[in-house]
Design an enzyme around this catalytic site. Structure first.
Site, PDB file in Angstrom:
ATOM      1  N   GLY A 133      -3.233  -4.917  -2.189  1.00  0.00           N
ATOM      2  CA  GLY A 133      -3.145  -4.805  -0.910  1.00  0.00           C
ATOM      3  C   GLY A 133      -3.300  -2.803  -0.594  1.00  0.00           C
ATOM      4  N   VAL A 144      -2.251  14.515  -3.834  1.00  0.00           N
ATOM      5  CA  VAL A 144      -2.250  14.323  -5.693  1.00  0.00           C
ATOM      6  C   VAL A 144      -3.700  15.209  -5.806  1.00  0.00           C
ATOM      7  CG1 VAL A 144      -3.671  12.708  -7.241  1.00  0.00           C
ATOM      8  CG2 VAL A 144      -2.157  12.114  -5.868  1.00  0.00           C
ATOM      9  N   THR A 150       2.438  -0.009  -0.831  1.00  0.00           N
ATOM     10  CA  THR A 150       2.395  -1.341  -0.677  1.00  0.00           C
ATOM     11  C   THR A 150       3.436  -1.328   0.419  1.00  0.00           C
ATOM     12  OG1 THR A 150       2.771  -3.320  -1.118  1.00  0.00           O
ATOM     13  CG2 THR A 150       3.993  -1.622  -1.911  1.00  0.00           C
ATOM     14  N   ASP A 177       7.897  -4.273  -1.878  1.00  0.00           N
ATOM     15  CA  ASP A 177       9.403  -4.566  -2.754  1.00  0.00           C
ATOM     16  C   ASP A 177       9.647  -4.127  -3.815  1.00  0.00           C
ATOM     17  OD1 ASP A 177       6.880  -4.249  -3.169  1.00  0.00           O
ATOM     18  OD2 ASP A 177       6.974  -7.627  -3.425  1.00  0.00           O
ATOM     19  N   ARG A 227       5.396 -11.722   0.477  1.00  0.00           N
ATOM     20  CA  ARG A 227       5.359 -13.306   0.185  1.00  0.00           C
ATOM     21  C   ARG A 227       5.954 -12.987  -0.955  1.00  0.00           C
ATOM     22  NH1 ARG A 227      -0.954 -13.274  -2.602  1.00  0.00           N
ATOM     23  NH2 ARG A 227      -2.641 -13.877  -0.126  1.00  0.00           N
ATOM     24  N   GLY A 270      15.399  -7.070  17.794  1.00  0.00           N
ATOM     25  CA  GLY A 270      16.002  -8.337  18.299  1.00  0.00           C
ATOM     26  C   GLY A 270      16.206  -9.524  17.826  1.00  0.00           C
TER      27      GLY A 270
HETATM   28  P1  ADP Z   1      -0.387  -4.954  -5.750  1.00  0.00           P
HETATM   29  O1  ADP Z   1      -0.788  -3.734  -6.953  1.00  0.00           O
HETATM   30  O2  ADP Z   1      -0.503  -4.652  -3.745  1.00  0.00           O
HETATM   31  O3  ADP Z   1       0.763  -5.893  -6.663  1.00  0.00           O
HETATM   32  P2  ADP Z   1      -2.285  -7.542  -6.977  1.00  0.00           P
HETATM   33  O4  ADP Z   1      -0.565  -7.669  -7.832  1.00  0.00           O
HETATM   34  O5  ADP Z   1      -2.884  -8.134  -6.316  1.00  0.00           O
HETATM   35  O6  ADP Z   1      -1.634  -6.161  -5.725  1.00  0.00           O
HETATM   36  O7  ADP Z   1      -2.313  -6.376  -8.707  1.00  0.00           O
HETATM   37  C1  ADP Z   1      -3.393  -5.345  -8.139  1.00  0.00           C
HETATM   38  C2  ADP Z   1      -4.537  -5.427  -9.305  1.00  0.00           C
HETATM   39  O8  ADP Z   1      -3.000  -4.897 -10.249  1.00  0.00           O
HETATM   40  C3  ADP Z   1      -5.106  -6.884 -10.279  1.00  0.00           C
HETATM   41  O9  ADP Z   1      -5.550  -7.362  -9.640  1.00  0.00           O
HETATM   42  C4  ADP Z   1      -5.301  -6.623 -11.032  1.00  0.00           C
HETATM   43  O10 ADP Z   1      -6.657  -5.627 -11.796  1.00  0.00           O
HETATM   44  C5  ADP Z   1      -3.801  -5.234 -11.540  1.00  0.00           C
HETATM   45  N1  ADP Z   1      -2.807  -6.409 -12.146  1.00  0.00           N
HETATM   46  C6  ADP Z   1      -2.038  -6.809 -11.687  1.00  0.00           C
HETATM   47  N2  ADP Z   1      -1.189  -7.819 -12.446  1.00  0.00           N
HETATM   48  C7  ADP Z   1      -1.630  -7.386 -13.928  1.00  0.00           C
HETATM   49  C8  ADP Z   1      -0.966  -7.474 -15.517  1.00  0.00           C
HETATM   50  N3  ADP Z   1       0.106  -8.629 -15.229  1.00  0.00           N
HETATM   51  N4  ADP Z   1      -1.670  -7.153 -16.566  1.00  0.00           N
HETATM   52  C9  ADP Z   1      -2.666  -5.963 -16.096  1.00  0.00           C
HETATM   53  N5  ADP Z   1      -3.353  -6.078 -14.718  1.00  0.00           N
HETATM   54  C10 ADP Z   1      -2.860  -6.358 -13.848  1.00  0.00           C
HETATM   55  O1  F6P Z   2      -0.519  -6.216  -0.558  1.00  0.00           O
HETATM   56  C1  F6P Z   2       1.010  -7.061   0.145  1.00  0.00           C
HETATM   57  C2  F6P Z   2       0.201  -8.602   0.954  1.00  0.00           C
HETATM   58  O2  F6P Z   2       0.403  -7.136   1.508  1.00  0.00           O
HETATM   59  C3  F6P Z   2       1.291  -8.848   1.055  1.00  0.00           C
HETATM   60  O3  F6P Z   2       2.596  -8.792   1.932  1.00  0.00           O
HETATM   61  C4  F6P Z   2       0.373 -10.344   1.382  1.00  0.00           C
HETATM   62  O4  F6P Z   2       0.823 -11.672   1.056  1.00  0.00           O
HETATM   63  C5  F6P Z   2      -0.918 -10.593   1.647  1.00  0.00           C
HETATM   64  O5  F6P Z   2      -0.831  -8.712   0.604  1.00  0.00           O
HETATM   65  C6  F6P Z   2      -2.533 -10.640   1.212  1.00  0.00           C
HETATM   66  O6  F6P Z   2      -3.760  -9.759   0.201  1.00  0.00           O
HETATM   67  P1  F6P Z   2      -4.584 -10.462   0.980  1.00  0.00           P
HETATM   68  O7  F6P Z   2      -4.513 -11.238   2.007  1.00  0.00           O
HETATM   69  O8  F6P Z   2      -5.276  -9.531   0.675  1.00  0.00           O
HETATM   70  O9  F6P Z   2      -4.403 -11.196   0.067  1.00  0.00           O
END
Ligand code: ADP
Ligand code: F6P
Length: 334
Positions: A23, A35, A138, A142, A184, A198
């Site tokens: 996200g 960077v 993000t 979290d 989530r 508030g």
């Molecule tokens: P965020 O990084 O915001 O938590 P996601 O959980 O959707 O978002 O993860 C983003 C991307 O990171 C995934 O679409 C995937 O490409 C990669 N990723 C997430 N979990 C794993 C995993 N267990 N192993 C390898 N790649 C992962």
């Molecule tokens: O990146 C985290 C987040 O913003 C969560 O808080 C939310 O649940 C989720 O992404 C929604 O992402 P999308 O609608 O792009 O799948």
């Protein structure tokens, strides 16, 4: 005061890559700028990977010069685009990604994203040996190993601006509003937004709540003469539709709650000053750590100090929610 790391360069990296994944969050652009310019200042070439891991696995790279990151410090979103890439969960695909980075002579990768993206970053460096550094990007805040994630402060302020407006209507019409914020699996946004606006009540996935208690509390507040209107902040939680389910149940108890789902407006917009400074410090520091030979760590900020935390810890540990904020909101609105 933020103190930047003072580490000696001890690698011979000639080129690095940077990407945003998962996200998007406001502050990713200042992080990319930082960077890029920190590396260019050391004479290192920089490649931007488009669309996160989706771009990495097909070699969709663009070389970034200083001018390419001009005028982005104030912009929301990410100039590199972001994506979710299911294929990257396959070890064979990660192996292929490693080969592509080696073909491009890239000596290190910086991944800006949430816990999912940082999990992918850990697996990539572990399996291919390519140095990878993570940055916490993000809105959810979290991530273990940093007090604030890049984008959280902006999301907090965006949600507050919206809720202050909803409050005007709630007061004018003497109504209760349920306002759903993102999160989530975590209530970090909800708990801080709730205190700052508030809110009469905050509902988060980490803390069980009973609807009867909520109804009782609303009824007793009205009986005591406060609370003809009110804001209840609800973290979206793992199952979609929580806020509407709550509203239906409150209606069944005789309330007439309004519902507002803030949704993706929380992910966009100009990054706040706090997010720009955080992103700039962490971005530059990630290059310093990479050039000093670090890998498999995330660069975060704890007590205004820049810290490197192993990506394995980021995957295995959760940043706890402060339950006192939820209690404080309830205490302060009376
Ligand atoms: P965020 O990084 O915001 O938590 P996601 O959980 O959707 O978002 O993860 C983003 C991307 O990171 C995934 O679409 C995937 O490409 C990669 N990723 C997430 N979990 C794993 C995993 N267990 N192993 C390898 N790649 C992962
Ligand atoms: O990146 C985290 C987040 O913003 C969560 O808080 C939310 O649940 C989720 O992404 C929604 O992402 P999308 O609608 O792009 O799948």
């Amino acid at each position: 005061m933020y103190r930047l790391p003072d580490l000696k360069k001890n690698t011979r990296i000639n080129a690095i890559a940077v990407m945003t994944s998962g996200g998007d969050s406001p502050g990713m652009n200042p992080a990319i700028r930082s960077v890029t310019r920190a590396a260019l200042n050391q004479g290192i070439r920089v490649f931007g990977i488009n669309r996160g891991y989706s771009g990495l696995i097909i070699g969709d790279f663009t070389e970034l010069k200083s001018g390419d990151v001009s005028n982005i410090v104030q912009r929301g979103g990410t100039i590199l685009k972001s994506d979710r890439c299911e294929a990257f969960k396959d070890p064979a695909v990660r192996h292929q990604a490693g080969e592509i980075l080696k073909e491009h002579h890239i000596g290190g990768l910086i991944v800006i994203g949430g816990d999912g993206s940082l999990t992918g970053a850990h697996l990539l460096t572990h399996e291919t040996g390519i140095p990878v550094i993570g940055l916490p990007g993000t809105i959810d805040n979290d991530i273990y190993g940093t007090e604030d994630t890049i984008g959280f402060d902006t999301a907090l302020n965006t949600a507050l601006e919206a809720i202050d407006k909803i409050r005007d209507t709630a007061i004018s019409h003497e109504r209760i509003f349920l306002v759903e914020v993102m999160g989530r699996n975590s209530g970090h946004i909800a708990s801080q937004v709730g205190v700052a606006c508030g809110a009469e009540m905050i509902i988060v996935p980490e803390i069980d709540f009973k609807l009867e208690a909520l109804c009782f509390s609303l009824a007793s507040q009205r009986a005591e003469g406060h609370g003809s209107s009110g804001i209840i902040v609800v973290a979206e939680g793992p199952r979609p539709g929580l806020t509407y389910r709550l509203a239906n149940q409150l209606e069944a108890q005789g309330e007439k709650p309004g519902v507002c789902i803030l949704g993706h407006i929380q992910r966009g917009g100009r990054p706040t000053g706090h997010d720009r400074v955080l992103a700039s410090c962490l971005g530059a520091a990630s290059v310093t750590y990479l050039l000093a030979g670090f890998t498999d760590v995330m660069i975060g900020m704890i007590d205004s100090k820049i810290t490197a935390t192993p990506l394995l810890d980021i995957m295995e540990k959760r940043k706890p929610l402060n339950p006192q904020l939820v209690e404080l909101a309830q205490l302060l609105h009376k």
